[in-house]
Design an enzyme around this catalytic site. Structure first.
Site, PDB file in Angstrom:
ATOM      1  CE  LYS A  81      14.120  39.770 -63.893  1.00  0.00           C
ATOM      2  NZ  LYS A  81      12.803  40.366 -64.158  1.00  0.00           N
ATOM      3  CD  GLU A  87      14.661  26.420 -74.279  1.00  0.00           C
ATOM      4  OE1 GLU A  87      14.462  26.622 -75.492  1.00  0.00           O
ATOM      5  OE2 GLU A  87      15.033  25.327 -73.830  1.00  0.00           O
ATOM      6  CB  CYS A 119       9.452  31.260 -78.202  1.00  0.00           C
ATOM      7  SG  CYS A 119       8.894  29.767 -77.389  1.00  0.00           S
ATOM      8  CD  GLU A 161      10.917  36.186 -81.109  1.00  0.00           C
ATOM      9  OE1 GLU A 161      11.711  36.865 -80.457  1.00  0.00           O
ATOM     10  OE2 GLU A 161      10.543  35.060 -80.779  1.00  0.00           O
TER      11      GLU A 161
HETATM   12  P1  NAD Z   1      13.238  39.815 -72.517  1.00  0.00           P
HETATM   13  O1  NAD Z   1      14.510  39.229 -72.976  1.00  0.00           O
HETATM   14  O2  NAD Z   1      13.057  41.269 -72.660  1.00  0.00           O
HETATM   15  O3  NAD Z   1      12.998  39.518 -70.980  1.00  0.00           O
HETATM   16  C1  NAD Z   1      13.047  38.205 -70.457  1.00  0.00           C
HETATM   17  C2  NAD Z   1      13.507  38.292 -69.023  1.00  0.00           C
HETATM   18  O4  NAD Z   1      14.820  38.828 -69.019  1.00  0.00           O
HETATM   19  C3  NAD Z   1      12.658  39.208 -68.140  1.00  0.00           C
HETATM   20  O5  NAD Z   1      12.556  38.649 -66.847  1.00  0.00           O
HETATM   21  C4  NAD Z   1      13.469  40.478 -68.096  1.00  0.00           C
HETATM   22  O6  NAD Z   1      13.271  41.241 -66.912  1.00  0.00           O
HETATM   23  C5  NAD Z   1      14.895  39.947 -68.136  1.00  0.00           C
HETATM   24  N1  NAD Z   1      15.834  40.919 -68.673  1.00  0.00           N
HETATM   25  C6  NAD Z   1      15.597  41.881 -69.610  1.00  0.00           C
HETATM   26  N2  NAD Z   1      16.714  42.601 -69.831  1.00  0.00           N
HETATM   27  C7  NAD Z   1      17.680  42.105 -69.005  1.00  0.00           C
HETATM   28  C8  NAD Z   1      19.043  42.431 -68.763  1.00  0.00           C
HETATM   29  N3  NAD Z   1      19.633  43.439 -69.395  1.00  0.00           N
HETATM   30  N4  NAD Z   1      19.728  41.697 -67.874  1.00  0.00           N
HETATM   31  C9  NAD Z   1      19.131  40.663 -67.221  1.00  0.00           C
HETATM   32  N5  NAD Z   1      17.847  40.326 -67.387  1.00  0.00           N
HETATM   33  C10 NAD Z   1      17.123  41.030 -68.279  1.00  0.00           C
HETATM   34  O7  NAD Z   1      12.098  38.988 -73.239  1.00  0.00           O
HETATM   35  P2  NAD Z   1      10.536  39.231 -73.099  1.00  0.00           P
HETATM   36  O8  NAD Z   1      10.235  40.441 -73.901  1.00  0.00           O
HETATM   37  O9  NAD Z   1      10.118  39.164 -71.679  1.00  0.00           O
HETATM   38  O10 NAD Z   1       9.939  37.909 -73.784  1.00  0.00           O
HETATM   39  C11 NAD Z   1       9.785  37.795 -75.143  1.00  0.00           C
HETATM   40  C12 NAD Z   1      10.950  37.031 -75.753  1.00  0.00           C
HETATM   41  O11 NAD Z   1      11.076  35.768 -75.121  1.00  0.00           O
HETATM   42  C13 NAD Z   1      10.749  36.730 -77.206  1.00  0.00           C
HETATM   43  O12 NAD Z   1      11.924  37.010 -77.900  1.00  0.00           O
HETATM   44  C14 NAD Z   1      10.463  35.235 -77.245  1.00  0.00           C
HETATM   45  O13 NAD Z   1      10.812  34.558 -78.395  1.00  0.00           O
HETATM   46  C15 NAD Z   1      11.232  34.744 -76.087  1.00  0.00           C
HETATM   47  N6  NAD Z   1      10.663  33.494 -75.592  1.00  0.00           N
HETATM   48  C16 NAD Z   1      11.321  32.325 -75.885  1.00  0.00           C
HETATM   49  C17 NAD Z   1      10.808  31.105 -75.478  1.00  0.00           C
HETATM   50  C18 NAD Z   1      11.536  29.818 -75.780  1.00  0.00           C
HETATM   51  O14 NAD Z   1      11.275  28.827 -75.129  1.00  0.00           O
HETATM   52  N7  NAD Z   1      12.430  29.771 -76.750  1.00  0.00           N
HETATM   53  C19 NAD Z   1       9.630  31.076 -74.742  1.00  0.00           C
HETATM   54  C20 NAD Z   1       8.966  32.272 -74.464  1.00  0.00           C
HETATM   55  C21 NAD Z   1       9.514  33.490 -74.892  1.00  0.00           C
END
Ligand code: NAD
Length: 497
Positions: free
Chosen positions: A187, A263, A298, A400
């Site tokens: 997803k 992650e 990230c 962040e």
């Molecule tokens: P997010 O947590 O909002 O979303 C990530 C994924 O989770 C998306 O597919 C989203 O649809 C899903 N999601 C959101 N809410 C959900 C819920 N309640 N239940 C199940 N799934 C849900 O994050 P984002 O805004 O898409 O990405 C940015 C974040 O990702 C930042 O915090 C960044 O640090 C992190 N990130 C971490 C890494 C790493 O390797 N550590 C890499 C890239 C991004």
């Protein structure tokens, strides 16, 4: 006139339906969501929005494919051949995928090509190559008993991924899972769903059996949660925010105790000491570490910790770098600063800057804002910004921001620098610049982070594990350690007495 994605890519190359059991299909209730290009603020297309019934269909297809053994039990040489074919297809379609990624995320096309696509091809190829190089173990037990320890696929693996490197992160999750014989349901983020759907098409063309790779698009709250809570998903691989990562822990506990790897976010410290061996190199790396991908990374070095004697000189040099990040049409290969993922996210980043000022920090320097000339949505761009007079307890230093904003702090001693670096809920990465090997070694031991850079920022390689500690998550992507997320060790005792 303003160009659209169809000026670059025929409409039939933009897939917009769920991919389940080898077919593109509508959501059962036909619902869709708008896929917006953040750079223009305009709709690219409508994409199917999966609910829990669609997720259930995809998981069932993945389970049936796993149980059939068509992929799980295939010879390693066959799995390797199919995955190498997929690598070749990603490579030969890299330009199309780069165009999709740029329109979907607003990132500059030069970065989509040089970073996202180059990394994606390498990701598939490296794990494809590993398929026939993984050895199992025989334990040193007493005769005549032989204990065999085999790495065994878990079954159905779900991956839920973010929007900052959409294809690359999806591949980071799913290729190791496929390599050891699992079936997958992916997803992607609802903010950047298109490259995952194109990948599904390429997977089928490469020869993955039906049901082995499924893609469900939709919201986190609906499709993401349904995967997290599904009783027949064996492991969930997540990249995204810490807040969502915590939800996946709860989903697992509330359902079938599926294995989770996370992650999550970071607030990585970049320490520059008075004995930094090369200030110009450090300035360049620091700027790239926070401004590349508009700071939506990230492991961005978002907290700069300067030892006082070099602080003023370092800030002046850094400020001179800001205008190197050229905003503009993301499809123009001269553009080096793309839009944020949405104007809403850009608003949040601007809010962080305002709040930092209210709390007593100061905007030390900021690049010129862009007017969005040519019909772009200028509100989706945030200019690279240096904020100094930051105290580590301020929100700008603890949370962040995920934007091109650097929080700068000054310290007197090495101990103070290390202590400030570790004073964070996150533990993804940390950097230190010093000429003294003893200091470097002490920092490496003291810094509580998944990876530490000495005299560099964001060095990386597919052969090294990627992931964090504390609220940055657990589990490791990349390298052979990635197989630990998607397999288990099965011990079999052969009694020959
Ligand atoms: P997010 O947590 O909002 O979303 C990530 C994924 O989770 C998306 O597919 C989203 O649809 C899903 N999601 C959101 N809410 C959900 C819920 N309640 N239940 C199940 N799934 C849900 O994050 P984002 O805004 O898409 O990405 C940015 C974040 O990702 C930042 O915090 C960044 O640090 C992190 N990130 C971490 C890494 C790493 O390797 N550590 C890499 C890239 C991004």
């Amino acid at each position: 006139m303003m160009r659209t994605i169809s000026d670059y890519l025929p409409a039939e190359h933009v897939d917009h339906q769920l991919f389940i059991n080898g077919q593109f299909v509508d959501a059962a209730d036909q619902s869709q969501f708008d896929c917006i290009s953040p750079a223009t603020g305009k709709r690219l297309c409508q994409v199917s929005s999966a609910n829990e019934h669609d997720v259930d269909r995809a998981v069932k297809a993945a389970r049936d494919a796993f149980n059939s053994g068509a992929w799980r039990d295939a010879n390693v040489s066959h799995r390797k051949k199919i995955l190498l074919r997929l690598a070749q297809l990603v490579e030969s379609n890299a330009e199309k995928l780069a165009i999709i990624e740029t329109w979907d995320t607003g990132k500059p096309i030069r970065d989509s090509r040089a970073v996202d696509m180059a990394g994606s091809v390498q990701m598939v190829r490296w794990f494809a190559e590993s398929v026939d190089k993984l050895y199992d173990e025989i334990a040193p037990t007493d005769n005549p008993i032989v204990a065999q320890i085999r790495r065994t696929p878990l079954g159905v693996i779900a991956a839920v991924t973010p929007w900052n490197f959409p294809l690359l992160t999806a591949l980071t999750k799913i290729i190791p899972a496929l390599a050891v014989g699992n079936s997958v349901v992916l997803k992607p983020s609802e903010l950047s769903p298109l490259s995952a759907l194109y990948l599904a098409r390429l997977g089928a063309e490469a020869g993955l059996p039906d049901g082995v790779l499924n893609v469900v698009t939709g919201s986190g709250g609906q499709a993401g949660a349904a995967l997290g809570l599904h009783p027949d998903v064996d492991a969930l691989l997540f990249t995204g925010s810490t807040a969502t990562g915590k939800r996946f822990m709860q989903y697992s506990g509330a359902s079938n105790l599926k294995k989770i790897s996370l992650e999550c976010g970071g607030k990585s410290a970049n320490i520059v000491l008075d004995d930094c061996p090369d200030i110009d190199k450090a300035v360049q790396a620091t700027a790239n570490g926070i401004f590349f991908n508009a700071g939506q990374i990230c492991n961005a070095g978002s907290r700069l910790i300067l030892q006082r004697a070099i602080a003023e000189q370092f800030k002046l040099k850094l400020a001179a770098h800001l205008d190197n990040y050229k905003p503009g049409d993301p499809m123009d290969s001269a553009t080096t600063l793309g839009s944020m993922i949405s104007s809403g996210h850009a608003d949040k980043v601007r809010g962080h800057i305002r709040e930092a000022e209210q709390q007593g920090a100061r905007i030390y320097a900021q690049a010129r804002a862009w007017d969005g000339a040519g019909g772009f949505d200028a509100t989706a761009w945030v200019p690279p910004t240096l904020i100094d007079q930051v105290n580590n307890s301020m929100r700008i230093a603890q949370e962040e921001v995920f934007g091109p904003v650097l929080a700068i702090m000054e310290v007197d001693t090495v101990d103070e620098a290390l202590q400030t670096a570790n004073d964070s809920q996150y533990g993804l990465a940390a950097a230190i610049w010093t000429s003294d090997m003893r200091t470097a070694h002490r920092a490496q031991q003291t810094l509580h982070a998944g990876f530490v850079w000495v005299n560099s920022v964001r060095a990386g390689h597919i052969a090294t594990p990627f992931g964090g500690v504390k609220q940055s998550g657990f589990g490791r992507d990349k390298s052979l350690h990635a197989f630990d997320n998607v397999s288990y060790l099965k011990t079999t005792w052969y009694d020959y007495s």
